[in-house]
Design a protein around this motif. Structure first.
Motif, PDB file in Angstrom:
ATOM      1  N   THR A  66      23.176  -8.813  26.167  1.00 46.90           N
ATOM      2  CA  THR A  66      23.142  -8.245  27.508  1.00 46.90           C
ATOM      3  C   THR A  66      23.329  -9.364  28.527  1.00 46.90           C
ATOM      4  OG1 THR A  66      21.652  -6.481  26.811  1.00 46.90           O
ATOM      5  CG2 THR A  66      21.755  -6.964  29.176  1.00 46.90           C
ATOM      6  N   ALA A  67      24.272  -9.188  29.430  1.00 48.09           N
ATOM      7  CA  ALA A  67      24.585 -10.238  30.401  1.00 48.09           C
ATOM      8  C   ALA A  67      23.562 -10.265  31.531  1.00 48.09           C
ATOM      9  CB  ALA A  67      25.980 -10.023  30.964  1.00 48.09           C
ATOM     10  N   LEU A  68      22.966 -11.447  31.752  1.00 53.77           N
ATOM     11  CA  LEU A  68      22.138 -11.648  32.937  1.00 53.77           C
ATOM     12  C   LEU A  68      22.982 -12.094  34.120  1.00 53.77           C
ATOM     13  CD1 LEU A  68      18.928 -13.477  31.662  1.00 53.77           C
ATOM     14  CD2 LEU A  68      19.230 -11.057  32.197  1.00 53.77           C
ATOM     15  N   ILE A  69      23.997 -12.926  33.830  1.00 50.77           N
ATOM     16  CA  ILE A  69      24.879 -13.467  34.865  1.00 50.77           C
ATOM     17  C   ILE A  69      26.311 -13.338  34.376  1.00 50.77           C
ATOM     18  CG2 ILE A  69      25.444 -15.488  36.279  1.00 50.77           C
ATOM     19  CD1 ILE A  69      22.699 -16.621  35.600  1.00 50.77           C
ATOM     20  N   ASN A  70      27.205 -12.924  35.248  1.00 52.77           N
ATOM     21  CA  ASN A  70      28.632 -12.878  34.947  1.00 52.77           C
ATOM     22  C   ASN A  70      29.375 -13.870  35.836  1.00 52.77           C
ATOM     23  OD1 ASN A  70      28.555 -10.805  32.969  1.00 52.77           O
ATOM     24  ND2 ASN A  70      28.434  -9.264  34.573  1.00 52.77           N
ATOM     25  N   PHE A  71      30.279 -14.634  35.218  1.00 56.78           N
ATOM     26  CA  PHE A  71      31.109 -15.569  35.964  1.00 56.78           C
ATOM     27  C   PHE A  71      32.568 -15.145  35.837  1.00 56.78           C
ATOM     28  CE2 PHE A  71      27.493 -18.223  34.593  1.00 56.78           C
ATOM     29  CZ  PHE A  71      27.060 -18.698  35.814  1.00 56.78           C
ATOM     30  N   GLU A 282      26.187 -18.942  26.572  1.00 58.12           N
ATOM     31  CA  GLU A 282      27.245 -18.445  27.437  1.00 58.12           C
ATOM     32  C   GLU A 282      28.370 -17.968  26.539  1.00 58.12           C
ATOM     33  OE1 GLU A 282      30.213 -20.019  31.025  1.00 58.12           O
ATOM     34  OE2 GLU A 282      28.361 -21.086  30.571  1.00 58.12           O
ATOM     35  N   TYR A 283      28.985 -16.833  26.859  1.00 58.87           N
ATOM     36  CA  TYR A 283      29.937 -16.248  25.920  1.00 58.87           C
ATOM     37  C   TYR A 283      31.092 -15.573  26.660  1.00 58.87           C
ATOM     38  CZ  TYR A 283      27.236 -12.028  27.034  1.00 58.87           C
ATOM     39  OH  TYR A 283      26.600 -10.994  27.702  1.00 58.87           O
ATOM     40  N   LYS A 284      32.166 -15.387  25.936  1.00 58.42           N
ATOM     41  CA  LYS A 284      33.357 -14.747  26.491  1.00 58.42           C
ATOM     42  C   LYS A 284      33.055 -13.290  26.811  1.00 58.42           C
ATOM     43  CE  LYS A 284      38.055 -13.329  25.125  1.00 58.42           C
ATOM     44  NZ  LYS A 284      38.792 -13.819  26.302  1.00 58.42           N
ATOM     45  N   ARG A 285      33.417 -12.897  27.997  1.00 49.81           N
ATOM     46  CA  ARG A 285      33.257 -11.498  28.400  1.00 49.81           C
ATOM     47  C   ARG A 285      34.553 -10.777  28.116  1.00 49.81           C
ATOM     48  NH1 ARG A 285      32.224 -12.239  33.336  1.00 49.81           N
ATOM     49  NH2 ARG A 285      33.858 -11.213  34.528  1.00 49.81           N
ATOM     50  N   ALA A 286      34.573 -10.010  27.031  1.00 47.46           N
ATOM     51  CA  ALA A 286      35.792  -9.337  26.609  1.00 47.46           C
ATOM     52  C   ALA A 286      36.111  -8.182  27.543  1.00 47.46           C
ATOM     53  CB  ALA A 286      35.646  -8.832  25.176  1.00 47.46           C
TER      54      ALA A 286
END
Length: 346
Positions: A66-71, A282-286
């Motif tokens: 689950t993303a807390l922050i999106n860049f 930190e991970y790739k947001r597909a």
């Protein structure tokens, strides 16, 4: 498989026997690209098993964090005259902006703009010499690199915020300039390759292990003199609050999961060097559900029954091309529990 399958994550890794991954410069970003990544919470990150021993043809399942922050960071052309060698600019987080130059075999960091947690209103601007390689190509399993680089900036005490001057004390009243030099000693090793499952996506990856140590020197030049005097140890002894920001810094350990078709790293993991626990993911947001793990993922029709199962489960598979395949059973932490190779018949 004498264990409760209902407590396991069943992953059918249908792919032709994996070939060792080699990265080309296709994973370097370019002007006009946008890197899209997310950061999950620390509890989720702490639960992950990165298989730190490394090796060949491994499998990692990072689940669906689950993303807390999106860049969403655009790659833009450089216009800063302080860094004439830089080709493009990329903001790496809320407080750092990096300047890069591309060569035939590397993406080099040549300049930084950053803010310290201690003085968030004060910005440091410094070139990096020599350029620090952050990505390399071609990159292969068991490649190793060692580097020592510096970034240095000279500032006037008048430009420091009032809280910094209060912290430094009266001894700096006669100081004409301050010079901050950060020396990075880094060892990079490509210690693993294999396949990553992230949400519904599969990626062929190379993993790069990066160990880095920083030493921060503080020097001063008195008014009317042209001699730099190193005051790092004196500042650390006299100003404990400031001392932790100079001298030897705690070493860092970071793992990068790179994929040939992605300009974003599939995952970047900050790991405690002593405990091996993942502190940050930190991970790739597909944007879409895709697979870069071979033709079998998109062609196979898989049926598993009973589900859930105890001790025994049957896999029915249709639509595979001729070849040899791996069936892999992975638990909830991403650790391989069992595997079997097979060739489709009929």
């Amino acid at each position: 498989m004498h264990r409760l399958l209902s407590t396991l994550l069943l992953v059918f890794a249908v792919t032709l026997l994996s070939a060792q991954v080699t990265l080309s410069d296709g994973y370097f970003p370019a002007i006009g690209d946008t890197l899209r990544t997310s950061v999950t919470d620390s509890i989720y990150a702490n639960s992950l098993d990165l298989q730190l021993d490394g090796g060949a043809d491994l499998f990692w399942s990072f689940g669906t964090p689950t993303a807390l922050i999106n860049f969403s960071e655009p790659v833009v052309a450089n216009t800063n005259q302080r860094f004439p060698d830089a080709e493009f600019v990329l903001r790496t987080n809320e407080s750092n902006t990096n300047y890069y130059r591309l060569t035939a075999d590397a993406m080099l960091l040549v300049g930084v703009r950053s803010r310290l947690d201690l003085f968030p209103d004060f910005e440091l601007v410094a070139p990096v010499n020599p350029g620090r390689a952050v990505r390399r190509a071609p990159l292969n399993f068991e490649d190793e690199f060692a580097s020592v680089t510096q970034n240095q900036t000279v500032i006037s005490p008048d430009s420091l915020p009032a809280e910094a001057l209060d912290l430094l004390g009266d001894a700096f009243d006669a100081v004409d300039s301050l010079r901050i030099t950060t020396t990075s000693t880094r060892n990079d090793e490509v210690d693993a390759w294999g396949t990553v499952r992230l949400a519904d996506n599969y990626y062929d990856i190379l993993r790069e292990k990066r160990e880095e140590s920083l030493f921060i020197d503080l020097e001063v030049k008195a008014i009317g003199l042209n001699v730099w005097v190193n005051v790092t140890n004196a500042i650390a002894a006299d100003n404990p609050e400031f001392g932790e920001f100079v001298g030897q810094q705690d070493p860092t350990l970071t793992y990068f999961f790179w994929n040939n078709e992605s300009i974003e790293p599939i995952g970047v993991f900050n790991v405690d060097p002593e405990s091996g626990i993942v502190n940050r993911m930190e991970y790739k947001r597909a944007q879409t559900t895709t697979s870069t793990g071979g033709p079998g993922f998109t062609q196979a029709k898989v049926n598993v029954y009973p589900n859930p199962a105890v001790n025994l489960a049957t896999f029915e598979i249709e639509g595979l091309l001729r070849g040899t395949y791996d069936l892999v059973l992975v638990n909830m932490l991403g650790k391989r529990v069992s595997s079997r190779s097979f060739t489709p018949l009929g």
